[in-house]
Design a protein around this motif. Structure first.
Motif, PDB file in Angstrom:
ATOM      1  N   SER A 248       7.949  14.981  -2.213  1.00  0.00           N
ATOM      2  CA  SER A 248       7.805  16.429  -2.217  1.00  0.00           C
ATOM      3  C   SER A 248       8.719  16.969  -1.126  1.00  0.00           C
ATOM      4  O   SER A 248       9.122  16.240  -0.224  1.00  0.00           O
ATOM      5  CB  SER A 248       6.363  16.814  -1.908  1.00  0.00           C
TER       6      SER A 248
ATOM      7  N   VAL B 131      -2.727  13.724   3.838  1.00  0.00           N
ATOM      8  CA  VAL B 131      -3.658  12.792   3.218  1.00  0.00           C
ATOM      9  C   VAL B 131      -4.889  12.650   4.110  1.00  0.00           C
ATOM     10  O   VAL B 131      -4.766  12.694   5.339  1.00  0.00           O
ATOM     11  CB  VAL B 131      -2.993  11.400   3.047  1.00  0.00           C
TER      12      VAL B 131
ATOM     13  N   VAL C 218       1.134  13.444  -8.438  1.00  0.00           N
ATOM     14  CA  VAL C 218       0.592  14.754  -8.060  1.00  0.00           C
ATOM     15  C   VAL C 218       1.697  15.810  -8.133  1.00  0.00           C
ATOM     16  O   VAL C 218       1.512  16.892  -8.688  1.00  0.00           O
ATOM     17  CB  VAL C 218      -0.009  14.707  -6.633  1.00  0.00           C
ATOM     18  N   LYS C 219       2.851  15.457  -7.587  1.00  0.00           N
ATOM     19  CA  LYS C 219       3.997  16.380  -7.594  1.00  0.00           C
ATOM     20  C   LYS C 219       4.363  16.754  -9.030  1.00  0.00           C
ATOM     21  O   LYS C 219       4.570  17.930  -9.352  1.00  0.00           O
ATOM     22  CB  LYS C 219       5.198  15.723  -6.903  1.00  0.00           C
TER      23      LYS C 219
ATOM     24  N   LEU D 116       4.401  11.202   3.566  1.00  0.00           N
ATOM     25  CA  LEU D 116       2.943  11.271   3.498  1.00  0.00           C
ATOM     26  C   LEU D 116       2.399  11.032   4.886  1.00  0.00           C
ATOM     27  O   LEU D 116       2.862  10.140   5.590  1.00  0.00           O
ATOM     28  CB  LEU D 116       2.427  10.160   2.581  1.00  0.00           C
TER      29      LEU D 116
ATOM     30  N   VAL E  60       0.957   7.789  -6.255  1.00  0.00           N
ATOM     31  CA  VAL E  60      -0.012   8.881  -6.409  1.00  0.00           C
ATOM     32  C   VAL E  60       0.643  10.204  -6.040  1.00  0.00           C
ATOM     33  O   VAL E  60       0.513  11.207  -6.746  1.00  0.00           O
ATOM     34  CB  VAL E  60      -1.267   8.645  -5.532  1.00  0.00           C
TER      35      VAL E  60
ATOM     36  N   VAL F  36      -5.693   1.223   6.745  1.00  0.00           N
ATOM     37  CA  VAL F  36      -4.778   2.144   6.062  1.00  0.00           C
ATOM     38  C   VAL F  36      -4.231   3.171   7.052  1.00  0.00           C
ATOM     39  O   VAL F  36      -3.033   3.449   7.080  1.00  0.00           O
ATOM     40  CB  VAL F  36      -5.506   2.838   4.885  1.00  0.00           C
TER      41      VAL F  36
ATOM     42  N   HIS G 192      -3.909  17.271   0.343  1.00  0.00           N
ATOM     43  CA  HIS G 192      -3.726  17.199  -1.109  1.00  0.00           C
ATOM     44  C   HIS G 192      -4.217  15.886  -1.714  1.00  0.00           C
ATOM     45  O   HIS G 192      -4.520  15.823  -2.894  1.00  0.00           O
ATOM     46  CB  HIS G 192      -2.245  17.380  -1.463  1.00  0.00           C
ATOM     47  N   ILE G 193      -4.204  14.841  -0.904  1.00  0.00           N
ATOM     48  CA  ILE G 193      -4.523  13.503  -1.425  1.00  0.00           C
ATOM     49  C   ILE G 193      -5.609  12.859  -0.565  1.00  0.00           C
ATOM     50  O   ILE G 193      -5.592  13.008   0.659  1.00  0.00           O
ATOM     51  CB  ILE G 193      -3.251  12.618  -1.435  1.00  0.00           C
TER      52      ILE G 193
ATOM     53  N   ILE H 127      -1.395  10.841   7.191  1.00  0.00           N
ATOM     54  CA  ILE H 127      -2.855  10.925   7.250  1.00  0.00           C
ATOM     55  C   ILE H 127      -3.214  11.837   8.406  1.00  0.00           C
ATOM     56  O   ILE H 127      -2.879  11.548   9.562  1.00  0.00           O
ATOM     57  CB  ILE H 127      -3.477   9.525   7.409  1.00  0.00           C
TER      58      ILE H 127
ATOM     59  N   PHE I 110       0.564   4.685  -2.487  1.00  0.00           N
ATOM     60  CA  PHE I 110       0.544   6.066  -1.996  1.00  0.00           C
ATOM     61  C   PHE I 110       1.678   6.880  -2.599  1.00  0.00           C
ATOM     62  O   PHE I 110       1.481   8.009  -3.041  1.00  0.00           O
ATOM     63  CB  PHE I 110       0.704   6.087  -0.467  1.00  0.00           C
ATOM     64  N   GLU I 111       2.863   6.302  -2.582  1.00  0.00           N
ATOM     65  CA  GLU I 111       4.017   7.063  -3.066  1.00  0.00           C
ATOM     66  C   GLU I 111       3.900   7.345  -4.558  1.00  0.00           C
ATOM     67  O   GLU I 111       4.362   8.371  -5.045  1.00  0.00           O
ATOM     68  CB  GLU I 111       5.322   6.328  -2.712  1.00  0.00           C
TER      69      GLU I 111
ATOM     70  N   LYS J 111      -5.819  16.988  -5.140  1.00  0.00           N
ATOM     71  CA  LYS J 111      -4.950  16.812  -6.314  1.00  0.00           C
ATOM     72  C   LYS J 111      -4.718  15.353  -6.694  1.00  0.00           C
ATOM     73  O   LYS J 111      -4.272  15.054  -7.803  1.00  0.00           O
ATOM     74  CB  LYS J 111      -3.566  17.443  -6.041  1.00  0.00           C
ATOM     75  N   GLY J 112      -4.964  14.437  -5.747  1.00  0.00           N
ATOM     76  CA  GLY J 112      -4.718  13.027  -6.028  1.00  0.00           C
ATOM     77  C   GLY J 112      -5.691  12.137  -5.279  1.00  0.00           C
ATOM     78  O   GLY J 112      -6.031  12.412  -4.126  1.00  0.00           O
ATOM     79  N   VAL J 113      -6.155  11.072  -5.939  1.00  0.00           N
ATOM     80  CA  VAL J 113      -7.137  10.164  -5.345  1.00  0.00           C
ATOM     81  C   VAL J 113      -6.645   8.727  -5.473  1.00  0.00           C
ATOM     82  O   VAL J 113      -6.276   8.289  -6.562  1.00  0.00           O
ATOM     83  CB  VAL J 113      -8.507  10.286  -6.060  1.00  0.00           C
ATOM     84  N   LEU J 114      -6.609   8.038  -4.349  1.00  0.00           N
ATOM     85  CA  LEU J 114      -6.279   6.618  -4.343  1.00  0.00           C
ATOM     86  C   LEU J 114      -7.592   5.892  -4.048  1.00  0.00           C
ATOM     87  O   LEU J 114      -8.078   5.909  -2.925  1.00  0.00           O
ATOM     88  CB  LEU J 114      -5.225   6.361  -3.264  1.00  0.00           C
TER      89      LEU J 114
ATOM     90  N   PHE K  63      -0.205   3.500   8.387  1.00  0.00           N
ATOM     91  CA  PHE K  63       0.632   4.650   8.060  1.00  0.00           C
ATOM     92  C   PHE K  63       1.267   5.324   9.252  1.00  0.00           C
ATOM     93  O   PHE K  63       2.356   5.875   9.155  1.00  0.00           O
ATOM     94  CB  PHE K  63      -0.195   5.681   7.280  1.00  0.00           C
TER      95      PHE K  63
ATOM     96  N   LEU L 241       7.019   8.373   6.815  1.00  0.00           N
ATOM     97  CA  LEU L 241       6.939   8.700   5.400  1.00  0.00           C
ATOM     98  C   LEU L 241       6.734  10.198   5.216  1.00  0.00           C
ATOM     99  O   LEU L 241       6.387  10.906   6.157  1.00  0.00           O
ATOM    100  CB  LEU L 241       5.763   7.967   4.753  1.00  0.00           C
TER     101      LEU L 241
ATOM    102  N   ILE M 222       0.828  -1.207   0.000  1.00  0.00           N
ATOM    103  CA  ILE M 222       0.000   0.000   0.000  1.00  0.00           C
ATOM    104  C   ILE M 222       0.864   1.260   0.000  1.00  0.00           C
ATOM    105  O   ILE M 222       0.512   2.259  -0.614  1.00  0.00           O
ATOM    106  CB  ILE M 222      -0.977  -0.036   1.205  1.00  0.00           C
TER     107      ILE M 222
ATOM    108  N   VAL N  24       3.263  15.643   2.707  1.00  0.00           N
ATOM    109  CA  VAL N  24       1.981  15.757   2.012  1.00  0.00           C
ATOM    110  C   VAL N  24       0.886  15.213   2.926  1.00  0.00           C
ATOM    111  O   VAL N  24       1.001  14.106   3.449  1.00  0.00           O
ATOM    112  CB  VAL N  24       2.017  14.967   0.682  1.00  0.00           C
TER     113      VAL N  24
ATOM    114  N   VAL O  98      -7.763   9.099   0.178  1.00  0.00           N
ATOM    115  CA  VAL O  98      -7.932   7.668  -0.015  1.00  0.00           C
ATOM    116  C   VAL O  98      -9.420   7.380   0.061  1.00  0.00           C
ATOM    117  O   VAL O  98     -10.068   7.782   1.026  1.00  0.00           O
ATOM    118  CB  VAL O  98      -7.244   6.880   1.119  1.00  0.00           C
TER     119      VAL O  98
END
Lengths: 210, 210
Positions: free
Chosen positions: B77, B83, A202-203, B106, A198, B95, B144-145, B108, A195-196, B168-171, B99, B104, A191, B81, B147
């Protein structure tokens, strides 16, 4: 027949859309409509279906029921395939609940864990066994595929039991990539990677000013 | 730089392996060792790294720390970021828990649901808000993202709120493929598709007598 893996994935997705159309009483669908739903081109849809030898496009589009049956003849085994989940944390439970009652050719018939709070209990009617009994339960339930949703640390230690039990396919959701000998299919779906990916896309979008 | 998506996925996987090596005090790794861990060829590893402009292979192999930093400069980035998870059933909770504390780029920072039993509560320190407040919370948390781990039926109704909130991004983990306008990245990862693919590959293996 040698079908690219990406085509296999799309066939599975087309079928799900077609089943949903069928439920709504829609009997025919044009390739460009199927394409739009999946965010791809009609050429791609036609190429995928040509690849599996389906070519009954009519003026009304594809016959939904006929196409469902055709895709099923490619993807599905004749008999239902039994699946076991190893690791009944949130992810394992999510996968189990998600599957029950979906009417797929795949069915989760057993779960495994080592946590005494989980062993001996059921999740959506699926019994949870201790990993100590893995081999015998796999044989008893005629299980061909396992889902790994255990803690990543535990994953490498599961390779030998999986091989010994005669499992044919592994869907690995842990963050440890696993290797198996030829004859055992393994798909590693970490997973974090999703995520990375997406996040990277986006970046890139932002940098290109999209 | 135009990097194929499969390479992006592998870079993410290499990095995770490299981080695990680094933790164990391993300072160098040969391309064929990295390849073996991931079940691919050394040529593939070298090709991926060449593609991102990394070419400091020495007699001792790649410098683990240098390669981690190089891959990070491509994937990550500069700022973390944020989420959000929409749908705090088992999958959403899995999820979120997965995380937390992974270190990371990223993270949540918010969750959404419509279930009164979930709204107002926290999962692993992540607050769950009602979908009615989606737009304002997204802005407040600079998310920005997202899930999507909601029931599949609810997915199509989430497209407009997601666009309006400037995501900007969808998982997307639901079984409904979703389309968004250019500028919004969407990756549809239906778990059913992953299963059906493994099942097909197993069937093919058995037919070819592997």
């Amino acid at each position: 027949m040698n079908i690219p893996e990406k085509t296999i994935e799309r066939l599975s997705e087309y079928r799900r859309t077609l089943l949903s159309c069928h439920e709504k009483g829609i009997t025919h669908i044009f390739s460009h409509v199927l394409a739009a739903i999946h965010g791809i081109t009609a050429v791609q849809v036609r190429r995928d279906l040509m690849l599996i030898g389906f070519s009954s496009d009519t003026k009304k589009g594809y016959d939904v029921k006929v196409l469902i049956d055709f895709i099923s003849s490619i993807l599905d085994s004749e008999e239902p395939v039994n699946v076991a989940v190893i690791g009944m944390g949130h992810l394992g439970q999510a996968v189990t609940k998600y599957f029950n009652g979906k009417g797929l050719k795949l069915r989760i018939t057993a779960a495994f864990d080592i946590d005494p709070d989980k062993v001996g209990h059921e999740v959506d009617g699926v019994p949870c066994y201790h990993m100590d009994h893995f081999e015998e339960i796999v044989e008893e339930h005629d299980i061909h595929i396992v889902v790994l949703s255990s803690p990543s640390k535990a994953a490498p230690g599961l390779v030998i039991p999986i091989i010994n039990a005669g499992i044919k396919g592994v869907l690995n959701f842990t963050s440890r990539p696993l290797n198996f000998p030829p004859g055992i299919v393994v798909e590693n779906y970490d997973i974090t990677t999703l995520f990375e990916k997406v996040s990277y896309l986006v970046k890139q979008n932002e940098e290109s000013g999209a």
